[in-house]
Design an enzyme around this catalytic site. Structure first.
Site, short mmCIF file in Angstrom:
data_model
loop_
_atom_site.label_atom_id
_atom_site.label_comp_id
_atom_site.label_asym_id
_atom_site.label_seq_id
_atom_site.Cartn_x
_atom_site.Cartn_y
_atom_site.Cartn_z
N LYS A 1 -1.00 -1.73 6.99
CA LYS A 1 -2.23 -2.03 6.28
C LYS A 1 -3.17 -2.76 7.23
O LYS A 1 -2.82 -3.79 7.80
CB LYS A 1 -1.95 -2.92 5.06
CG LYS A 1 -1.69 -2.18 3.78
CD LYS A 1 -1.70 -3.16 2.62
CE LYS A 1 -1.45 -2.48 1.31
NZ LYS A 1 -1.51 -3.44 0.18
N LYS B 1 10.33 -5.43 3.14
CA LYS B 1 9.06 -4.71 3.29
C LYS B 1 9.29 -3.34 3.91
O LYS B 1 8.61 -2.37 3.55
CB LYS B 1 8.07 -5.51 4.14
CG LYS B 1 6.70 -4.85 4.18
CD LYS B 1 5.57 -5.80 4.47
CE LYS B 1 4.23 -5.11 4.25
NZ LYS B 1 3.08 -6.01 4.50
N ARG C 1 4.76 0.34 -3.49
CA ARG C 1 4.24 -0.65 -2.54
C ARG C 1 3.29 -1.63 -3.22
O ARG C 1 3.08 -2.74 -2.73
CB ARG C 1 3.55 0.05 -1.37
CG ARG C 1 3.14 -0.94 -0.27
CD ARG C 1 2.75 -0.27 1.02
NE ARG C 1 2.33 -1.26 2.00
CZ ARG C 1 2.03 -1.00 3.26
NH1 ARG C 1 2.12 0.24 3.71
NH2 ARG C 1 1.66 -1.95 4.09
N HIS D 1 -4.66 -18.29 2.93
CA HIS D 1 -4.26 -17.12 2.15
C HIS D 1 -2.98 -17.40 1.37
O HIS D 1 -2.88 -17.09 0.18
CB HIS D 1 -4.04 -15.92 3.09
CG HIS D 1 -3.52 -14.71 2.40
ND1 HIS D 1 -4.25 -13.99 1.49
CD2 HIS D 1 -2.31 -14.09 2.48
CE1 HIS D 1 -3.54 -12.98 1.04
NE2 HIS D 1 -2.35 -13.02 1.63
#
Length: 360
Positions: A137, A221, A235, A259
């Protein structure tokens, strides 16, 4: 040393960065662009260049200001011009060395420069090591929200050195622990129990303990990415806590929360307000966040309507409806759950600082 497979590449996890790159980076490139930030460069740029000196003929570096403010299209455009001026072509290598911001912008740049060039990830923060650097990503922010422009683009390899975590501030380290906790809540209650048992060793950043922690997250992951590389299904589970977290980051202009801190609040909201967890399970979530010094309430200065409207810009919104990831129990989650706006707002209101104290 551990090696984990993701799609067509490997994640290498070890203690020192130089030994990982010297031992496991075997490709030869004429040109290499190292992208890093002004906090990471003094710490690791020289090590990376020394480790790659026999494998790359010419190295160039591009250093951006650290932080979320660099994660935009202006940075990407500057990278395009810089790369052209320095003669990088479609056979060059991009090296991302830094935290989540660097991994995201480097990957997006690599995906789009010359219609795609090779890149490797060298994540230097815990958050990037267990999450941002893995799975392809990539993206940048727009004024309307986080990661609204991007691409799925897999690296050639990921090199994770636990020694890099020794230079993190406590706040940045704990921020990464939010993503670590996420993997436990999603996939394995026993891992959550282990995290609670190992608080002292993890806080001391004991290398073998960190390697086990990172490897667990990477394996989880990797399974998800191998099954659903472009987030057409399972996902989406990895977005637990991120819908509210991203909105909090945006409306506070990325100046109040890291974050991980914002995601921690998002996970607590989902776990204790939207999910059918038992009271005992809710307390597990509370204790984990408390143990790793992560927030779980919303400041009273936040306007709920502004927060909700920001969530409506989330990438997971479909037909004007927010799709939530919820926990059926610790270790098992579901995605694409929807709730009426009035229910979400009413539950958000109970999350303000100073409301009924959450504790065992």
């Amino acid at each position: 040393m551990q090696i984990i497979d993701v799609k067509d590449y490997h994640i290498y996890i070890g203690m020192t960065l130089e030994s990982l790159l010297r031992g496991y980076f075997q490709e030869k490139y004429a040109d290499c662009l190292i992208i890093t930030d002004n906090q990471v460069a003094p710490l690791y740029l020289a090590t990376v260049k020394k480790a790659l000196e026999t494998k790359v003929k010419r190295m160039t570096e591009f250093i951006v200001p650290s932080g979320e403010t660099s994660k935009n299209l202006a940075t990407i455009e500057s990278l395009y011009h810089f790369s052209l001026e320095n003669g990088l072509d479609r056979h060059s290598l991009v090296v991302a060395c830094g935290g989540g911001v660097i991994t995201d912008i480097s990957g997006f740049f690599a995906a789009t420069y010359m219609r795609g060039v090779d890149f490797i990830q060298i994540p230097t923060t815990l958050l990037a090591q267990v999450d941002a650097s893995i799975g392809g990503k990539t993206g940048v922010n727009l004024p309307e929200g986080k990661n609204l422009v991007g691409a799925f683009y897999q690296p050639q390899a990921v090199y994770i050195a636990t020694e890099c975590l020794n230079t993190l501030s406590k706040r940045e380290f704990y921020s990464g622990m939010a993503e670590v906790i996420k993997y436990g809540l999603l996939f394995e209650s026993e891992f959550c129990h282990w995290l609670q048992q190992q608080v002292q060793n993890i806080e001391l950043r004991e290398p073998h303990c960190l390697e086990r922690l990172i490897a667990f997250c990477c394996r989880q992951k990797a399974k998800i990415v191998n099954a659903d590389a472009q987030e057409q299904g399972c996902r989406a589970l990895l977005n637990l806590g991120h819908t509210l977290g991203h909105a909090l980051e945006k409306i506070t202009q990325y100046k109040v929360y890291t974050h991980g801190e914002a995601v921690a609040i998002g996970m607590y909201f989902v776990a204790t307000r939207l999910s059918p967890l038992t009271e005992a399970e809710k307390q597990v979530v509370y204790r984990l966040l408390q143990s790793y010094h992560l927030p779980y309430t919303i400041p009273r200065a936040v306007l709920l309507t502004e927060l909700y409207n920001s969530m409506l810009h989330d990438k997971k919104v479909k037909d004007g409806q927010i799709n939530w990831v919820i926990l059926e129990k610790i270790g098992h989650a579901e995605w694409n759950r929807q709730f009426p706006e009035k229910i979400v707002l009413a539950n958000l209101e109970t999350m303000f600082d100073g409301n009924k104290k959450e504790q065992p």
